[in-house]
Design a protein around this motif. Structure first.
Motif, PDB file in Angstrom:
ATOM      1  N   LEU A 131      40.577  42.519  45.175  1.00  0.00           N
ATOM      2  CA  LEU A 131      40.094  43.078  46.497  1.00  0.00           C
ATOM      3  C   LEU A 131      38.873  43.756  46.683  1.00  0.00           C
ATOM      4  N   GLY A 132      38.222  44.289  45.760  1.00  0.00           N
ATOM      5  CA  GLY A 132      37.070  44.745  45.590  1.00  0.00           C
ATOM      6  C   GLY A 132      36.730  45.836  46.721  1.00  0.00           C
ATOM      7  N   TRP A 275      45.549  52.752  37.729  1.00  0.00           N
ATOM      8  CA  TRP A 275      46.027  51.141  37.319  1.00  0.00           C
ATOM      9  C   TRP A 275      45.839  50.250  38.594  1.00  0.00           C
ATOM     10  N   TYR A 276      45.499  49.008  38.411  1.00  0.00           N
ATOM     11  CA  TYR A 276      45.766  48.124  39.232  1.00  0.00           C
ATOM     12  C   TYR A 276      46.016  46.576  38.795  1.00  0.00           C
ATOM     13  N   LEU A 277      46.665  45.853  39.490  1.00  0.00           N
ATOM     14  CA  LEU A 277      46.979  44.339  38.976  1.00  0.00           C
ATOM     15  C   LEU A 277      46.803  43.658  40.515  1.00  0.00           C
ATOM     16  N   GLY A 278      46.026  42.596  40.208  1.00  0.00           N
ATOM     17  CA  GLY A 278      45.931  41.929  41.645  1.00  0.00           C
ATOM     18  C   GLY A 278      45.846  40.320  41.172  1.00  0.00           C
ATOM     19  N   PRO A 285      42.144  24.486  50.267  1.00  0.00           N
ATOM     20  CA  PRO A 285      40.607  24.487  49.875  1.00  0.00           C
ATOM     21  C   PRO A 285      39.920  25.564  50.713  1.00  0.00           C
ATOM     22  N   ALA A 286      40.389  25.787  52.250  1.00  0.00           N
ATOM     23  CA  ALA A 286      39.839  26.685  53.068  1.00  0.00           C
ATOM     24  C   ALA A 286      40.542  27.934  53.086  1.00  0.00           C
ATOM     25  N   MET A 287      41.609  28.014  52.453  1.00  0.00           N
ATOM     26  CA  MET A 287      42.503  29.563  52.772  1.00  0.00           C
ATOM     27  C   MET A 287      42.794  30.018  51.514  1.00  0.00           C
ATOM     28  N   VAL A 288      42.429  31.547  51.628  1.00  0.00           N
ATOM     29  CA  VAL A 288      42.681  32.061  50.172  1.00  0.00           C
ATOM     30  C   VAL A 288      43.744  33.373  50.388  1.00  0.00           C
ATOM     31  N   VAL A 289      44.670  33.328  49.881  1.00  0.00           N
ATOM     32  CA  VAL A 289      45.713  34.580  49.897  1.00  0.00           C
ATOM     33  C   VAL A 289      45.477  35.409  48.643  1.00  0.00           C
ATOM     34  N   ASP A 290      45.254  36.886  48.777  1.00  0.00           N
ATOM     35  CA  ASP A 290      44.998  37.832  47.544  1.00  0.00           C
ATOM     36  C   ASP A 290      45.904  39.147  47.830  1.00  0.00           C
TER      37      ASP A 290
END
Length: 365
Positions: A131-132, A275-278, A285-290
């Motif tokens: 997520l930065g 700690w983090y995990l992602g 191609p147009a949609m990203v879920v994070d």
């Protein structure tokens, strides 16, 4: 007359050659969102706002240039402003070029630059922290992470066959009094009476293959008289050591890391681990879920916090995207961290929980 014309011709040719070897790029990103936070103090009610620090990414306007000096050597510079789209103001404590301002040389051996620039801690997290610098992300648990830049710094970074080595050294890490806040720490340094005051250094070792990467880094800042965040003496230090890694396959990217902190300014809870995990997945191609989960734990203390965040981004084009994100934080002990680092204020009560929801639009140019 002929000699004058010849001279003018040679000057014109030289100017044309210089222009051909010099490149200046204007670039930027504008990200604006509206967010709603629950259980915000004072009052404990809901808070709806348009934050100015970040949405899915911080807004900026930059100028980047190179000049070919021959024999593989280039001169480089970057001037980059952080912008608050909500009000049209400068971020990073009001600096005109608060995100980056440096000049240097680069070649096959790497780059050597001088000015205000990123710590190696930033480069170590760039690929692993999914997520930065988003509104509901690692900056909510450690405000230094999205602000890991230093004034008066000398930096080296070079990449050779996938391996990257880097280092920074600052004579005075933060000359702006804009706080107390991450935007300005009031620690100018460069003091003949105290050679250690406000110094900073960082080291990076990183390896990136086609489908995975691993990074190790250390970042240490020194205190000084009048500095914010409790680092009021040059004998005091705040050190972060990290290991972070990432991998990707079949449209899925995973990232994980640990940031261990040793902070002299908080003797009662000096050591902590974040700690983090992602993960991020291209649904289309147009949609990203994070999404990402973070755990901040102070050793020998009841203070701890857990943050969950989820985001969906739809790319309308290569430059324009819309997004929606949600997050929840649970505090324990005396911690009162907000789920959002997108603007100051709005935290819950000590030991309380908070949820956040935001939607926005981002355009890059």
């Amino acid at each position: 007359m002929k000699r004058s014309l010849l001279t003018l011709g040679l000057l014109a040719a030289a100017c044309g050659a210089a222009q051909a070897q010099t490149s200046v790029t204007i670039y930027g990103l504008l990200d604006a969102s509206v967010e709603h936070l629950t259980d915000a103090t004072p009052g404990g009610g809901g808070l709806t706002r348009m934050p100015g620090l970040t949405g899915s990414a911080p807004s900026r306007l930059g100028f980047r240039g190179t000049e070919d000096l021959g024999a593989g050597l280039k001169a480089v510079f970057t001037l980059e402003s952080g912008l608050g789209v909500d009000s049209g103001t400068f971020n990073q404590g009001g600096r005109a070029f608060g995100r980056q301002a440096y000049v240097g040389l680069t070649g096959g051996w790497g780059s050597l630059t001088l000015g205000r620039q990123y710590s190696m801690l930033f480069w170590s997290q760039l690929d692993a922290d999914i997520l930065g610098p988003s509104a509901f992300g690692s900056g909510s648990l450690d405000s230094y992470l999205p602000n890991a830049r230093v004034d008066n710094a000398i930096a080296y970074r070079g990449t050779f066959n996938g391996f990257t080595a880097g280092a920074t050294y600052s004579f005075g890490r933060d000359t702006v009094n804009a706080g107390p806040s991450p935007s300005g720490a009031n620690c100018a340094g460069e003091n003949a009476a105290d050679s250690k005051a406000c110094r900073q250094w960082s080291l990076l070792a990183k390896y990136d293959a086609a489908n995975w990467g691993l990074a190790l880094a250390v970042d240490e800042i020194r205190g000084g008289a009048g500095a914010f965040a409790g680092l009021t003496g040059s004998s005091m230090k705040d050190r972060r050591s990290t290991v972070a890694g990432w991998t990707k396959f079949n449209g899925l990217k995973l990232g994980a890391g640990l940031i261990a902190r040793d902070n002299d300014a908080t003797p009662a809870a000096r050591r902590s681990n974040l700690w983090y995990l992602g993960a991020a997945y291209n649904v289309t191609p147009a949609m990203v879920v994070d999404g990402q989960v973070f755990k901040l734990d102070y050793k020998n203390s009841a203070n701890q916090a857990t943050l969950f965040a989820l985001r969906a981004t739809y790319n309308l084009s290569k430059r324009t995207a819309v997004y929606a994100t949600a997050g929840h934080i649970s505090n324990d002990g005396a911690l009162a961290l907000s789920v959002s680092n997108a603007a100051a204020g709005g935290a819950p009560v000590a030991g309380g929980s908070q949820s956040g929801f935001a939607a926005g639009i981002r355009h890059a140019f």
